[in-house]
Design a protein around this motif. Structure first.
Motif, PDB file in Angstrom:
ATOM      1  N   GLN A   1       0.838  -1.195   0.000  1.00 44.85           N
ATOM      2  CA  GLN A   1       0.000   0.000   0.000  1.00 44.85           C
ATOM      3  C   GLN A   1       0.878   1.252   0.000  1.00 44.85           C
ATOM      4  OE1 GLN A   1      -0.487   2.230   2.740  1.00 44.85           O
ATOM      5  NE2 GLN A   1      -2.345   3.271   2.082  1.00 44.85           N
ATOM      6  N   LYS A   2       2.006   1.175   0.716  1.00 44.20           N
ATOM      7  CA  LYS A   2       2.947   2.298   0.769  1.00 44.20           C
ATOM      8  C   LYS A   2       3.673   2.486  -0.567  1.00 44.20           C
ATOM      9  CE  LYS A   2       5.353   5.482   3.034  1.00 44.20           C
ATOM     10  NZ  LYS A   2       6.101   6.041   1.912  1.00 44.20           N
ATOM     11  N   GLN A   3       3.734   1.421  -1.361  1.00 42.90           N
ATOM     12  CA  GLN A   3       4.431   1.509  -2.644  1.00 42.90           C
ATOM     13  C   GLN A   3       3.762   2.516  -3.576  1.00 42.90           C
ATOM     14  OE1 GLN A   3       4.216  -2.049  -4.990  1.00 42.90           O
ATOM     15  NE2 GLN A   3       5.847  -1.448  -6.379  1.00 42.90           N
ATOM     16  N   THR A   4       2.438   2.571  -3.579  1.00 40.24           N
ATOM     17  CA  THR A   4       1.715   3.423  -4.522  1.00 40.24           C
ATOM     18  C   THR A   4       1.027   4.611  -3.862  1.00 40.24           C
ATOM     19  OG1 THR A   4      -0.240   1.994  -4.302  1.00 40.24           O
ATOM     20  CG2 THR A   4       1.280   1.532  -6.124  1.00 40.24           C
ATOM     21  N   THR A   5       1.084   4.699  -2.545  1.00 36.59           N
ATOM     22  CA  THR A   5       0.501   5.840  -1.834  1.00 36.59           C
ATOM     23  C   THR A   5       1.464   6.257  -0.730  1.00 36.59           C
ATOM     24  OG1 THR A   5      -0.666   4.495  -0.177  1.00 36.59           O
ATOM     25  CG2 THR A   5      -1.835   4.954  -2.224  1.00 36.59           C
ATOM     26  N   HIS A   6       1.207   7.379  -0.083  1.00 39.22           N
ATOM     27  CA  HIS A   6       2.015   7.737   1.076  1.00 39.22           C
ATOM     28  C   HIS A   6       1.102   7.782   2.292  1.00 39.22           C
ATOM     29  CE1 HIS A   6       0.321  11.741   0.747  1.00 39.22           C
ATOM     30  NE2 HIS A   6       0.991  12.149   1.791  1.00 39.22           N
ATOM     31  N   TRP A   7       1.640   7.376   3.438  1.00 33.33           N
ATOM     32  CA  TRP A   7       0.840   7.403   4.655  1.00 33.33           C
ATOM     33  C   TRP A   7       0.503   8.855   4.948  1.00 33.33           C
ATOM     34  CZ3 TRP A   7       4.988   3.673   6.792  1.00 33.33           C
ATOM     35  CH2 TRP A   7       4.685   2.359   6.378  1.00 33.33           C
ATOM     36  N   PRO A   8      -0.781   9.179   4.998  1.00 28.25           N
ATOM     37  CA  PRO A   8      -1.192  10.591   4.935  1.00 28.25           C
ATOM     38  C   PRO A   8      -1.053  11.377   6.226  1.00 28.25           C
ATOM     39  CG  PRO A   8      -3.118   9.173   5.113  1.00 28.25           C
ATOM     40  CD  PRO A   8      -1.927   8.266   5.017  1.00 28.25           C
ATOM     41  N   SER A   9      -0.768  10.719   7.346  1.00 29.62           N
ATOM     42  CA  SER A   9      -0.751  11.451   8.615  1.00 29.62           C
ATOM     43  C   SER A   9       0.314  10.883   9.537  1.00 29.62           C
ATOM     44  CB  SER A   9      -2.126  11.361   9.302  1.00 29.62           C
ATOM     45  OG  SER A   9      -2.390  10.021   9.702  1.00 29.62           O
ATOM     46  N   THR A  10       0.675  11.666  10.543  1.00 30.83           N
ATOM     47  CA  THR A  10       1.620  11.183  11.554  1.00 30.83           C
ATOM     48  C   THR A  10       1.027   9.995  12.306  1.00 30.83           C
ATOM     49  OG1 THR A  10       0.712  12.842  13.042  1.00 30.83           O
ATOM     50  CG2 THR A  10       2.707  13.420  11.861  1.00 30.83           C
ATOM     51  N   LYS A  11      -0.284  10.010  12.505  1.00 32.00           N
ATOM     52  CA  LYS A  11      -0.963   8.925  13.219  1.00 32.00           C
ATOM     53  C   LYS A  11      -0.838   7.606  12.461  1.00 32.00           C
ATOM     54  CE  LYS A  11      -5.543   7.883  15.188  1.00 32.00           C
ATOM     55  NZ  LYS A  11      -5.891   6.685  14.410  1.00 32.00           N
TER      56      LYS A  11
ATOM     57  N   SER B   1      -8.479   0.134 -11.903  1.00 33.00           N
ATOM     58  CA  SER B   1      -7.281  -0.053 -11.082  1.00 33.00           C
ATOM     59  C   SER B   1      -7.544  -1.149 -10.057  1.00 33.00           C
ATOM     60  CB  SER B   1      -6.916   1.259 -10.379  1.00 33.00           C
ATOM     61  OG  SER B   1      -5.835   1.064  -9.491  1.00 33.00           O
ATOM     62  N   ASP B   2      -6.559  -2.031  -9.868  1.00 32.15           N
ATOM     63  CA  ASP B   2      -6.735  -3.129  -8.907  1.00 32.15           C
ATOM     64  C   ASP B   2      -6.233  -2.772  -7.515  1.00 32.15           C
ATOM     65  OD1 ASP B   2      -4.019  -3.116  -9.246  1.00 32.15           O
ATOM     66  OD2 ASP B   2      -3.826  -5.254  -9.726  1.00 32.15           O
ATOM     67  N   ARG B   3      -5.822  -1.495  -7.298  1.00 31.18           N
ATOM     68  CA  ARG B   3      -5.342  -1.053  -5.990  1.00 31.18           C
ATOM     69  C   ARG B   3      -5.496   0.466  -5.899  1.00 31.18           C
ATOM     70  NH1 ARG B   3       0.253  -3.555  -6.762  1.00 31.18           N
ATOM     71  NH2 ARG B   3      -0.929  -4.661  -8.330  1.00 31.18           N
ATOM     72  N   ASP B   4      -5.458   0.982  -4.674  1.00 27.82           N
ATOM     73  CA  ASP B   4      -5.496   2.430  -4.480  1.00 27.82           C
ATOM     74  C   ASP B   4      -4.189   3.044  -4.961  1.00 27.82           C
ATOM     75  OD1 ASP B   4      -7.989   2.250  -3.331  1.00 27.82           O
ATOM     76  OD2 ASP B   4      -7.241   2.167  -1.281  1.00 27.82           O
ATOM     77  N   LEU B   5      -4.284   4.184  -5.646  1.00 20.80           N
ATOM     78  CA  LEU B   5      -3.106   4.888  -6.150  1.00 20.80           C
ATOM     79  C   LEU B   5      -3.176   6.350  -5.721  1.00 20.80           C
ATOM     80  CD1 LEU B   5      -3.099   3.550  -9.835  1.00 20.80           C
ATOM     81  CD2 LEU B   5      -1.664   2.718  -7.977  1.00 20.80           C
ATOM     82  N   GLU B   6      -2.016   6.962  -5.565  1.00 25.18           N
ATOM     83  CA  GLU B   6      -1.950   8.391  -5.292  1.00 25.18           C
ATOM     84  C   GLU B   6      -0.991   9.055  -6.270  1.00 25.18           C
ATOM     85  OE1 GLU B   6      -1.017   9.068  -1.200  1.00 25.18           O
ATOM     86  OE2 GLU B   6      -3.028   8.568  -0.509  1.00 25.18           O
TER      87      GLU B   6
END
Length: 515
Positions: A268-278, A419-424
């Motif tokens: 999941q981190k490969q195609t998106t970035h963790w959006p918050s410090t939490k 798309s087969d996964r979430d992307l950012e």
């Protein structure tokens, strides 16, 4: 090495030559700079001397934010906030589990005051039920009460306030009885509460249910289909996955299944970035929990392209991630390089299921009409329609191969993307024939079909920029007018995740005839 290597940067900044648009031309330049700065700050953070200084400073800051009643406010001077208090106390519990927090009188004072505050608040919840004569046989446990039980389970050595003992027993019994109706985040919390409270059978039943409802993919790992992002703290996919990793690691001692859950977290981190410090803190906690150590580089990656061999142990890999890149010039590319194989060899006595991924790109020039459609987790379909008036109003007539478009016709471009996964950080670029003139000439932010995006019109193409592209099927349309007669190449439509450029796809090249 990160501190001394200025090349360590954001995923948005890597592999510029592979991307169809440079970062400076996207709306995400600041995100790329911010991500790069985070890595530089992390390099400074891991110095032990600074850690000791910063820990005492953080405890002093926490004490400053703590209200006289023991609760924490979100910002200094604000009201005490129950969720923030439970989150901070839980974070201290996570540090304790990892053996990362040094005990001190200041820390004990913060914990004692915070937990006393939370015990009083749970007692107030129960008292309110009694005052309102609620039916105590029905489910009266909400998200806040379950979060309290989870927070409290990290500190069994601290006695529950006498006034709260009956309340805690009531909500714990309710959670064990009605866990089936809760979401996955809450079920994971309840399982940990029950396990730490010597009610292992309930915890085992919850884990069995979670396992039966999970989805497994060889590439993406194990995850749950119904965990989707929302507006509330308990609708958070990264935090939910992290908590379920904790549950399966601690209760089931199932490192194999937990590693599959960790794989999803990293993919999941490969195609998106963790959006918050939490989200980042919870994900790091899940990855650092006991079990298989993925931080130790215990495997080499060997890539064979025909007779050419590339091994990671012979490369100058990036510290921590193992990332490396090798470019083969065009005059050195041979036909047998089309046969590619990848193997992993263990260079350690420690067995690990840590994932490794990469991509091979072949860049070359080709006549547009000869380009065939391709897909890598994302697929594109492009169609042209002529808008015609009828007695029922405007209708769309599909343009098939060989059909003629008349000068002055209004043409609708329809692009279907799956798309087969979430992307950012996704760019969709649609080329258009030189005969076509766009109706929408001003760039700007748009909202359609529940999806927000920035649309930018240029001389030969229209680009769409998506901050976030959820998994599923999305359809986009925009109008054009046929202005010149002739036979034209209509180009191709390309989509690319700038965070992970290996996720790219394009439609086939077609020609259009305008009379």
């Amino acid at each position: 090495r990160w501190k001394t290597n200025p090349q360590v940067g954001s995923n948005l900044q890597k592999n510029e030559e592979l991307k169809s648009v440079i970062l400076q031309e996207t709306p995400w330049l600041m995100e790329g700079l911010s991500d790069s700065l985070q890595k530089q700050n992390l390099a400074k953070l891991v110095e032990n001397a600074l850690l000791d200084i910063s820990q005492s400073g953080v405890l002093a800051q926490l004490a400053k934010y703590q209200a006289p009643n023991g609760g924490f406010s979100w910002f200094e001077g604000g009201r005490d906030d129950r969720f923030i208090t439970q989150y901070i106390i839980t974070g201290l519990g996570h540090l304790s589990r990892l053996g990362a927090g040094k005990t001190s009188a200041a820390l004990d004072e913060i914990l004692n005051r915070g937990i006393n505050y939370l015990d009083k608040r749970i007692a107030e919840d129960y008292a309110l039920l009694l005052k309102n004569k609620a039916d105590l046989k029905l489910d009266q446990t909400g998200y806040t009460q379950i979060q309290y039980l989870y927070t409290r389970s990290f500190f069994p050595e601290l006695p529950i306030a006498a006034a709260a003992a009956k309340s805690v027993a009531f909500y714990k019994a309710q959670a064990g009885k009605y866990w089936v109706g809760k979401n996955k985040f809450m079920q994971g919390m309840i399982a940990l509460v029950m396990s730490r409270g010597n009610q292992s059978q309930i915890a085992t039943n919850i884990l069995r249910s979670l396992k039966e409802n999970s989805i497994h993919s060889d590439e993406l790992g194990t995850y749950w289909k119904d965990i989707r992002p929302g507006y509330y703290w308990y609708q958070a996919p990264v935090e939910t996955q992290a908590l379920l990793i904790e549950a399966f690691t601690e209760i089931g001692k199932d490192n194999v299944f937990a590693d599959e859950l960790r794989t999803w977290l990293l993919k999941q981190k490969q195609t998106t970035h963790w959006p918050s410090t939490k989200a980042t803190a919870d994900a790091c906690y899940a990855l650092l929990l006991r079990g298989t150590n993925w931080l130790e580089p215990s495997r080499d990656v060997d890539i064979s392209l025909g007779t050419t061999r590339i091994s990671s142990n012979a490369q100058n890999t990036e510290a921590g991630t193992g990332y490396f890149k090798q470019t083969i010039p065009g005059n050195a590319v041979t036909a047998d390089m089309g046969k590619i194989s990848v193997s992993l060899s263990t260079n350690s006595t420690v067995q690990t299921n840590a994932p490794a991924w990469g991509a091979v790109y072949w860049q070359y020039f080709e006549t547009v009409e000869k380009i065939t459609a391709s897909a890598t987790g994302v697929t594109l379909t492009k169609k042209l329609f002529i808008e015609k008036n009828s007695d029922r109003g405007p209708v769309l007539v599909v343009v098939r191969e060989g059909d003629a478009i008349k000068v002055g016709d209004k043409v609708k471009v329809r692009i279907e993307m799956k798309s087969d996964r979430d992307l950012e950080y996704v760019q969709l670029k649609d080329m258009r024939a030189s005969s076509f003139e766009p109706v929408i000439v001003l760039s700007g932010y748009k909202w359609a079909g529940g999806l927000g995006y920035y649309e930018s019109t240029s001389d030969a193409s229209t680009s769409f920029f998506f901050d976030r592209l959820p998994k599923g099927t999305h359809v986009f349309e925009y109008p054009l007018f046929a202005a010149q007669k002739g036979n034209f190449s209509n180009g191709i439509t390309t989509v690319q995740c700038l965070y992970a450029p290996e996720f790219t796809s394009h439609s086939e090249g077609i020609r259009v005839n305008v009379e």
